[in-house]
Design an enzyme around this catalytic site. Structure first.
Site, short mmCIF file in Angstrom:
data_model
loop_
_atom_site.label_atom_id
_atom_site.label_comp_id
_atom_site.label_asym_id
_atom_site.label_seq_id
_atom_site.Cartn_x
_atom_site.Cartn_y
_atom_site.Cartn_z
CB CYS A 260 -8.82 0.93 -16.48
SG CYS A 260 -7.75 2.38 -16.64
CG HIS A 309 -5.09 -0.98 -18.20
ND1 HIS A 309 -6.37 -0.65 -18.57
CD2 HIS A 309 -5.16 -2.25 -17.73
CE1 HIS A 309 -7.18 -1.67 -18.36
NE2 HIS A 309 -6.47 -2.65 -17.84
CG HIS A 321 -8.71 -5.40 -16.62
ND1 HIS A 321 -7.89 -4.95 -17.62
CD2 HIS A 321 -9.20 -6.59 -17.08
CE1 HIS A 321 -7.88 -5.81 -18.63
NE2 HIS A 321 -8.66 -6.81 -18.32
#
Length: 347
Positions: A260, A309, A321
């Site tokens: 990520c 994240h 993402h």
């Protein structure tokens, strides 16, 4: 003539014990036969457990990446310190050699003073503390001795700093190993769960994931392709769009695979902006945006209380993402990330 003996009869107690044990064995066997077999977890239960493991693996991945980054920085700092110490030691040796030449010159002329011997001492501080002897030295000797003193102090400080960083590096490498092992263990456990599914169940989960991804993409670009914002955020978003479909790989930072924060740091690098590598560090980098309604395309968006994240805002409540192992870079609704939106950052 052979002797015939009557066989010994078992005692009443032994018969009772054997009978009871046999009865218990029969009862246990009957219960085992009649018991319902352990139920295999459903497809949705497996998916839920796997998602949780992937989330934990991603959190460990961010720690792993942070430790790796710290380790690399420490190695460079230690190399620099060790080079400085080596050069400093050479300079110190030259200064001492110069003092030795002065002493030899005085000896040859018969003018050497006992105080000059202190020049060659490994502890010039002792000499300098004897202020009464200073008037016995030439100004050149005093200046050289002061340089020796300063160089020794600097070297001692640099050696101490290098020793501390070497210990920090050893600790960081141990953390790196632990987090790497943790990630691998989580992924292996998730794979073991997935292996309990039938081929049809695996296909169904893949189809569900694909439908969700397509729906998020339609919501994001409904009415036409997303128009990136201007400036570096827009350039970073365009770069991320160009990597849609690239696989998630833990610890990867492009250009063909990403985790990520690897995606977000790579995307901004394409815009000429160097941001921190981990999501936790990225969350502290720019201007914080607390409301989703104030987000602009290309802003960084962070999820979960530990900020493990991150993605790039795509507008309309969607992000681009790199979600987790087994997926690819894609659009996704902020409502389906699995953790709460914490805040955004405008770089």
């Amino acid at each position: 003539m052979a002797s015939h003996r009557r066989a010994k009869q078992p005692s009443r107690t032994r018969v009772t014990v054997l009978t009871t044990a046999a009865a218990a064995a029969v009862a246990m066997s009957s219960q085992a036969a009649n018991a319902a077999p352990s139920e295999k977890p459903s497809k949705d239960e497996v998916q839920s457990k796997v998602d949780k493991l992937y989330e934990e693996a991603e959190a460990a991945t961010e720690k792993f990446v942070g430790a790796r980054e710290k380790s690399e920085k420490l190695e460079k700092q230690i190399d620099t310190l060790q080079d400085n110490v080596a050069r400093g030691q050479e300079e110190l040796n030259e200064l001492r050699d110069g003092l030795g030449l002065m002493a030899n010159s005085q000896y040859r002329t018969g003018a050497i003073d006992p105080s000059v011997q202190l020049f060659l001492s490994s502890d010039p501080d002792t000499y300098l503390d004897k202020a009464s002897a200073m008037d016995q030295l030439s100004s050149q000797q005093v200046e050289t001795l002061k340089k020796v003193q300063e160089k020794q102090r600097a070297l001692a400080q640099q050696r101490e700093e290098a020793t501390g960083k070497l210990q920090d590096l050893a600790d960081t490498r141990e953390t790196l190993k632990q987090k790497k092992d943790e990630v691998k263990a989580k992924l292996a456990k998730a794979q073991k769960l997935l292996n309990t599914l039938t081929a049809a169940e695996k296909a169904a989960l893949a189809a569900e994931d694909e439908r969700a991804s397509r729906a998020a993409e339609r919501d994001a670009i409904g009415g036409g392709p997303i128009k990136p914002g201007s400036g570096r955020a827009g350039s970073a978003f365009s770069a991320a769009q160009g990597r849609l479909g690239s696989p998630y790989v833990y610890g990867a930072s492009g250009p063909s695979s990403f985790d990520c924060s690897g995606l977000t740091s790579w995307a901004y690098a394409q815009a000429g902006v160097s941001i921190p590598r981990t999501s936790e560090a990225q969350a502290q980098y720019g201007t914080r945006i607390n409301s989703v309604s104030d987000l602009q395309v290309g802003d960084l968006v962070f999820f979960f209380s530990d900020l493990h994240h991150v993605g790039l805002y795509a507008g309309k409540g969607q992000i681009i993402h790199a979600p987790r192992t087994g997926t690819v870079v894609r659009y996704e609704s902020m409502n389906t990330i699995g953790g709460p939106f914490m805040w955004g950052v405008r770089v």
